[in-house]
Design a protein around this motif. Structure first.
Motif, PDB file in Angstrom:
ATOM      1  N   ASN A 134       0.832  -1.202   0.000  1.00  0.00           N
ATOM      2  CA  ASN A 134       0.000   0.000   0.000  1.00  0.00           C
ATOM      3  C   ASN A 134       0.868   1.254   0.000  1.00  0.00           C
ATOM      4  OD1 ASN A 134      -2.313   1.639   0.197  1.00  0.00           O
ATOM      5  ND2 ASN A 134      -2.154   1.687   2.411  1.00  0.00           N
ATOM      6  N   GLU A 135       1.954   1.224   0.782  1.00  0.00           N
ATOM      7  CA  GLU A 135       2.864   2.371   0.825  1.00  0.00           C
ATOM      8  C   GLU A 135       3.556   2.565  -0.524  1.00  0.00           C
ATOM      9  OE1 GLU A 135       5.441   1.551   4.083  1.00  0.00           O
ATOM     10  OE2 GLU A 135       3.859   1.706   5.597  1.00  0.00           O
ATOM     11  N   SER A 136       3.818   1.424  -1.191  1.00  0.00           N
ATOM     12  CA  SER A 136       4.453   1.494  -2.508  1.00  0.00           C
ATOM     13  C   SER A 136       3.496   2.074  -3.551  1.00  0.00           C
ATOM     14  CB  SER A 136       4.909   0.088  -2.930  1.00  0.00           C
ATOM     15  OG  SER A 136       5.363   0.088  -4.257  1.00  0.00           O
ATOM     16  N   LYS A 137       2.234   1.665  -3.485  1.00  0.00           N
ATOM     17  CA  LYS A 137       1.233   2.135  -4.452  1.00  0.00           C
ATOM     18  C   LYS A 137       0.980   3.628  -4.273  1.00  0.00           C
ATOM     19  CE  LYS A 137      -3.569   1.338  -5.888  1.00  0.00           C
ATOM     20  NZ  LYS A 137      -4.157   2.597  -5.437  1.00  0.00           N
ATOM     21  N   ASN A 138       0.744   4.033  -3.049  1.00  0.00           N
ATOM     22  CA  ASN A 138       0.583   5.433  -2.651  1.00  0.00           C
ATOM     23  C   ASN A 138      -0.312   6.219  -3.612  1.00  0.00           C
ATOM     24  OD1 ASN A 138       0.894   7.671  -1.084  1.00  0.00           O
ATOM     25  ND2 ASN A 138       3.038   8.023  -1.560  1.00  0.00           N
ATOM     26  N   LYS A 139       0.236   7.191  -4.333  1.00  0.00           N
ATOM     27  CA  LYS A 139      -0.568   8.093  -5.172  1.00  0.00           C
ATOM     28  C   LYS A 139      -0.660   7.637  -6.633  1.00  0.00           C
ATOM     29  CE  LYS A 139       0.661  12.121  -2.350  1.00  0.00           C
ATOM     30  NZ  LYS A 139       1.262  13.485  -2.367  1.00  0.00           N
ATOM     31  N   THR A 140      -0.180   6.436  -6.912  1.00  0.00           N
ATOM     32  CA  THR A 140      -0.174   5.970  -8.305  1.00  0.00           C
ATOM     33  C   THR A 140      -1.598   5.791  -8.832  1.00  0.00           C
ATOM     34  OG1 THR A 140       1.860   4.730  -7.830  1.00  0.00           O
ATOM     35  CG2 THR A 140       0.687   4.195  -9.874  1.00  0.00           C
ATOM     36  N   PRO A 141      -1.948   6.377  -9.970  1.00  0.00           N
ATOM     37  CA  PRO A 141      -3.283   6.168 -10.559  1.00  0.00           C
ATOM     38  C   PRO A 141      -3.542   4.684 -10.790  1.00  0.00           C
ATOM     39  CG  PRO A 141      -2.160   7.983 -11.652  1.00  0.00           C
ATOM     40  CD  PRO A 141      -1.144   7.345 -10.760  1.00  0.00           C
ATOM     41  N   LEU A 142      -4.777   4.261 -10.649  1.00  0.00           N
ATOM     42  CA  LEU A 142      -5.129   2.849 -10.759  1.00  0.00           C
ATOM     43  C   LEU A 142      -4.706   2.256 -12.104  1.00  0.00           C
ATOM     44  CD1 LEU A 142      -6.557   0.304  -9.706  1.00  0.00           C
ATOM     45  CD2 LEU A 142      -8.710   1.247 -10.585  1.00  0.00           C
ATOM     46  N   LYS A 143      -4.964   2.966 -13.167  1.00  0.00           N
ATOM     47  CA  LYS A 143      -4.630   2.450 -14.499  1.00  0.00           C
ATOM     48  C   LYS A 143      -3.121   2.223 -14.637  1.00  0.00           C
ATOM     49  CE  LYS A 143      -5.444   3.362 -19.411  1.00  0.00           C
ATOM     50  NZ  LYS A 143      -6.081   4.287 -20.396  1.00  0.00           N
ATOM     51  N   ASP A 144      -2.327   3.177 -14.159  1.00  0.00           N
ATOM     52  CA  ASP A 144      -0.864   3.049 -14.229  1.00  0.00           C
ATOM     53  C   ASP A 144      -0.371   1.916 -13.338  1.00  0.00           C
ATOM     54  OD1 ASP A 144      -0.970   5.200 -15.887  1.00  0.00           O
ATOM     55  OD2 ASP A 144      -0.215   6.654 -14.420  1.00  0.00           O
ATOM     56  N   TRP A 145      -0.984   1.774 -12.172  1.00  0.00           N
ATOM     57  CA  TRP A 145      -0.575   0.738 -11.217  1.00  0.00           C
ATOM     58  C   TRP A 145      -0.744  -0.652 -11.841  1.00  0.00           C
ATOM     59  CZ3 TRP A 145       1.880  -0.268  -6.807  1.00  0.00           C
ATOM     60  CH2 TRP A 145       1.587  -1.437  -6.114  1.00  0.00           C
ATOM     61  N   ILE A 146      -1.893  -0.912 -12.444  1.00  0.00           N
ATOM     62  CA  ILE A 146      -2.161  -2.229 -13.024  1.00  0.00           C
ATOM     63  C   ILE A 146      -1.280  -2.468 -14.245  1.00  0.00           C
ATOM     64  CG2 ILE A 146      -3.905  -3.632 -14.198  1.00  0.00           C
ATOM     65  CD1 ILE A 146      -5.989  -2.437 -12.342  1.00  0.00           C
ATOM     66  N   GLU A 147      -1.116  -1.443 -15.096  1.00  0.00           N
ATOM     67  CA  GLU A 147      -0.349  -1.616 -16.325  1.00  0.00           C
ATOM     68  C   GLU A 147       1.140  -1.815 -16.050  1.00  0.00           C
ATOM     69  OE1 GLU A 147      -1.173   1.675 -18.864  1.00  0.00           O
ATOM     70  OE2 GLU A 147      -3.180   0.958 -19.432  1.00  0.00           O
ATOM     71  N   ASN A 148       1.684  -1.135 -15.042  1.00  0.00           N
ATOM     72  CA  ASN A 148       3.134  -1.132 -14.830  1.00  0.00           C
ATOM     73  C   ASN A 148       3.619  -1.995 -13.663  1.00  0.00           C
ATOM     74  OD1 ASN A 148       3.373   0.791 -16.936  1.00  0.00           O
ATOM     75  ND2 ASN A 148       2.915   2.447 -15.490  1.00  0.00           N
ATOM     76  N   LYS A 149       2.737  -2.291 -12.713  1.00  0.00           N
ATOM     77  CA  LYS A 149       3.194  -2.989 -11.500  1.00  0.00           C
ATOM     78  C   LYS A 149       2.631  -4.396 -11.338  1.00  0.00           C
ATOM     79  CE  LYS A 149       5.566   0.515  -9.846  1.00  0.00           C
ATOM     80  NZ  LYS A 149       7.045   0.444  -9.636  1.00  0.00           N
ATOM     81  N   ILE A 150       1.575  -4.727 -12.062  1.00  0.00           N
ATOM     82  CA  ILE A 150       0.920  -6.024 -11.889  1.00  0.00           C
ATOM     83  C   ILE A 150       1.312  -6.955 -13.023  1.00  0.00           C
ATOM     84  CG2 ILE A 150      -1.284  -7.222 -11.649  1.00  0.00           C
ATOM     85  CD1 ILE A 150      -0.597  -5.307  -9.342  1.00  0.00           C
ATOM     86  N   ASP A 151       1.885  -8.105 -12.685  1.00  0.00           N
ATOM     87  CA  ASP A 151       2.314  -9.074 -13.696  1.00  0.00           C
ATOM     88  C   ASP A 151       1.118  -9.868 -14.229  1.00  0.00           C
ATOM     89  OD1 ASP A 151       4.979  -8.316 -13.456  1.00  0.00           O
ATOM     90  OD2 ASP A 151       5.304  -9.693 -11.784  1.00  0.00           O
ATOM     91  N   ASN A 152       0.370 -10.492 -13.313  1.00  0.00           N
ATOM     92  CA  ASN A 152      -0.784 -11.302 -13.719  1.00  0.00           C
ATOM     93  C   ASN A 152      -2.042 -10.434 -13.642  1.00  0.00           C
ATOM     94  OD1 ASN A 152      -2.807 -13.198 -14.108  1.00  0.00           O
ATOM     95  ND2 ASN A 152      -1.728 -14.797 -12.956  1.00  0.00           N
ATOM     96  N   LYS A 153      -2.280  -9.695 -14.674  1.00  0.00           N
ATOM     97  CA  LYS A 153      -3.373  -8.718 -14.658  1.00  0.00           C
ATOM     98  C   LYS A 153      -4.754  -9.381 -14.569  1.00  0.00           C
ATOM     99  CE  LYS A 153      -0.742  -5.161 -17.080  1.00  0.00           C
ATOM    100  NZ  LYS A 153       0.540  -5.884 -16.855  1.00  0.00           N
ATOM    101  N   PRO A 154      -5.044 -10.476 -15.302  1.00  0.00           N
ATOM    102  CA  PRO A 154      -6.366 -11.110 -15.177  1.00  0.00           C
ATOM    103  C   PRO A 154      -6.659 -11.597 -13.752  1.00  0.00           C
ATOM    104  CG  PRO A 154      -5.268 -11.850 -17.172  1.00  0.00           C
ATOM    105  CD  PRO A 154      -4.247 -11.087 -16.391  1.00  0.00           C
ATOM    106  N   LEU A 155      -5.644 -12.209 -13.113  1.00  0.00           N
ATOM    107  CA  LEU A 155      -5.845 -12.693 -11.745  1.00  0.00           C
ATOM    108  C   LEU A 155      -6.073 -11.525 -10.791  1.00  0.00           C
ATOM    109  CD1 LEU A 155      -5.857 -14.976  -9.671  1.00  0.00           C
ATOM    110  CD2 LEU A 155      -3.363 -14.688  -9.465  1.00  0.00           C
ATOM    111  N   TYR A 156      -5.292 -10.469 -10.957  1.00  0.00           N
ATOM    112  CA  TYR A 156      -5.441  -9.304 -10.080  1.00  0.00           C
ATOM    113  C   TYR A 156      -6.839  -8.712 -10.204  1.00  0.00           C
ATOM    114  CZ  TYR A 156      -4.783  -4.641  -8.111  1.00  0.00           C
ATOM    115  OH  TYR A 156      -4.923  -3.501  -7.368  1.00  0.00           O
ATOM    116  N   LEU A 173      -9.839   2.151 -17.109  1.00  0.00           N
ATOM    117  CA  LEU A 173      -9.651   2.434 -15.676  1.00  0.00           C
ATOM    118  C   LEU A 173      -9.087   3.829 -15.417  1.00  0.00           C
ATOM    119  CD1 LEU A 173      -8.235  -1.028 -14.539  1.00  0.00           C
ATOM    120  CD2 LEU A 173     -10.583  -0.162 -14.338  1.00  0.00           C
ATOM    121  N   SER A 174      -9.142   4.709 -16.378  1.00  0.00           N
ATOM    122  CA  SER A 174      -8.693   6.079 -16.133  1.00  0.00           C
ATOM    123  C   SER A 174      -9.714   6.786 -15.243  1.00  0.00           C
ATOM    124  CB  SER A 174      -8.501   6.831 -17.451  1.00  0.00           C
ATOM    125  OG  SER A 174      -9.675   6.791 -18.217  1.00  0.00           O
TER     126      SER A 174
END
Length: 572
Positions: A512-534, A545-546
């Protein structure tokens, strides 16, 4: 009942020589250091500090009751409970304090002991956060301070703090006054300190000597009642004038007066369960009610009806009661609960009742416990008429066979409670309308409960999870929303919806501290490997998701969440 008086020095001396004790019916010492400092300001000003009530007990009788010593070295973390008085130390006659415990304990600490409290912003697990402090009096001040509301300055200070001297401060240990038999003694003290010519210094020394040594400030009534019932009645009457004693307080007093180790047992249990997981704040009130429910006593109780035989039942079943509550609190930890989000302590008593009566604790039982607990908390089942509701739920779980109460089913069956009619229009039944209302909750203990349902795979009892905003809070400023081209008529609603359930997820603290102010769309596109599972595990709809699409995101995510909640909460 006779009336007497004595000096502060006299009563402190009697406490020191084991002539004055605290009966077990007294609650523990709770005064803060600032209350003690103000008490001595009142004493110096000559204000009345109230009448005391003492119980004169012959040694032959004293052995029949439980007494505690006054605390001498108070430590806010490690030594805040009174020590049991060893019976061989008792004199032919002793005094039990029925009214005035907090005031006398404060005087004894100030004149014969120390008070160690935590430094501001220090950690509780840091031993250095609790320095030993003695009680001091500033001999160079005698003017009223409007901000502090005191005239004479008394402080609990460390040795180094007390060494500070200037034109307005000279600190003397208040216990020094106990050494002065005559006025010449404190004059000699002033002479040694080179303050004999300072009028304020001499005036304060004189007044301190008078108040501690000469004036008979301790005015008290003395009773010699022999029967415990009479003492309990007196104790109830005199203590109901200030902070009104609850029924459970009085029951606790009755129990500890008839069961020597009750206080130690209960305090040890509270220490154990309150330190589990992320901590809890259970108290005597909760334990007393738990004892009543588990031993099939009336939930709506009258203290006078609890005779020794009732106390004996609790005493005989104490090991089982302890085990049931410990296992119940372990379940709370497993479910992710703590003092921060357990909104009703009564809600867990039926779980403890099932365990105490020998009920099973399988994985299915645990699931049903969780359904019941979260349902009762979300529906606020125990808010108002809680005693009646608790009694009704207990009746739904038990049946009487050959004069004994047993549980109807070894397995905890949630359907019995959901279909059971509760008093005061309470219910454990969820409707679709109730589910809809859950989405009006903003980030709170209630949204945590709902999220704990939606994230059953998370080990809530092992890892600290935060309630995280999927679309971060930082995005919802008026400036940012206007810049994004959001219709101005939607600004207020979007700002409200950002904190509501449909925009919340459970996220591990570090993540949560890492995610912080990151927009949801950017977080999923850049930080999540298994996007369907997430997306599946977090109920993220398949759409843009903008932030501009926030309104549709909320609507679609809400539908996904409702489908799961309907199944879990057994919505008809």
């Amino acid at each position: 009942m006779s009336y007497h008086d004595m000096t502060i020095k006299d009563i402190v001396g009697k406490i020191s020589t084991n002539e004055v004790y605290l009966p077990a019916i007294q609650r523990r010492f709770v005064w803060g250091y600032e209350q003690i400092e103000k008490l001595f300001d009142s004493i110096m000003l000559g204000y009345p500090i109230g009448t005391f009530l003492f119980w004169k007990v012959e040694k032959s009788q004293a052995n029949d009751y439980t007494f505690y010593k006054f605390i001498q070295e108070y430590h806010q973390r490690d030594n805040y409970l009174n020590e049991l008085a060893p019976k061989p130390e008792m004199k032919d006659w002793i005094i039990g304090v029925l009214d005035g415990q907090q005031r006398l304990s404060s005087m004894y600490l100030a004149l014969q002991g120390s008070y160690s409290y935590k430094k501001p912003r220090a950690r509780w697990d840091n031993d250095d956060a609790f320095p030993k402090r003695l009680f001091y009096f500033n001999l160079l001040r005698d003017e009223f301070d409007e901000d502090e509301g005191i005239t004479y300055e008394f402080k609990f200070l460390t040795d180094s703090e007390a060494e500070y001297i200037d034109e307005k401060h000279f600190w003397i240990p208040v216990k020094e006054a106990l050494k002065w038999k005559e006025a010449t003694d404190y004059i000699a003290y002033a002479t040694r300190k080179n303050y004999l010519s300072n009028s304020i210094f001499i005036k304060n020394l004189t007044l301190l000597w008078q108040r501690i040594i000469q004036d008979k400030i301790i005015n008290y009534f003395e009773v010699e009642a022999k029967e415990l019932d009479s003492i309990l009645d007196i104790f109830t009457r005199v203590n109901s004038g200030g902070t009104v004693l609850s029924k459970s307080d009085l029951l606790f007093s009755t129990i500890v007066a008839n069961w020597e180790k009750a206080r130690e047992e209960i305090e040890e249990l509270l220490k154990n369960i309150n330190n589990k997981g992320e901590k809890f704040n259970f108290d005597n009130d909760f334990i007393m009610r738990l004892c009543l429910v588990l031993t099939d006593c009336p939930v709506l109780f009258n203290v006078k009806n609890f005779k020794k035989e009732n106390i004996q039942i609790i005493r005989n079943n104490w090991d089982g009661i302890k085990d049931a509550i410990k296992r119940t609190v372990d379940l709370l930890v497993e479910f992710g609960f703590s003092q921060e989000n357990l909104t009703s302590r009564n809600s867990i008593i039926p779980i403890a009742y099932h365990i105490f009566k020998g009920g099973c604790l399988s994985n299915d039982d645990k699931k049903n416990f969780k359904i019941y607990l979260i349902t009762s908390l979300l529906k606020q089942t125990y808010g108002g008429k809680g005693d009646q509701v608790l009694d009704s739920i207990r009746n739904a779980l038990r049946e009487e066979i050959d004069g004994n109460y047993v549980i109807k089913n070894e397995n905890f069956t949630i359907d019995i409670l959901i279909n059971h009619k509760l008093p005061a229009d309470k219910t454990l039944t969820f409707t679709k309308e109730d589910i809809e209302e859950l989405f009006e909750y903003k980030k709170s203990p209630y949204t945590f409960m709902v999220l704990s349902i939606l994230y059953p795979h998370l080990k809530l009892g092992q890892v600290k999870f935060h309630q995280d905003h999927l679309h971060p809070i930082s995005a919802f400023t008026n400036t940012n929303l206007k810049k994004s081209g959001i219709d101005i008529s939607k600004l207020k609603k979007w700002y409200e919806d950002k904190d509501k359930l449909a925009n919340l997820q459970l996220l591990e603290g570090i993540e949560n501290e890492s995610k912080n102010k990151t927009p949801l769309k950017d977080w999923i596109e850049n930080k999540i490997d298994n996007k369907p599972l997430y997306k599946t595990t977090n109920y993220i709809p398949n759409l843009d998701l903008s932030l501009n699409n926030f309104e549709l995101f909320i609507e679609e995510r809400k539908k996904l969440m409702i489908n799961e909640l309907v199944k879990f909460l057994r919505v008809k």
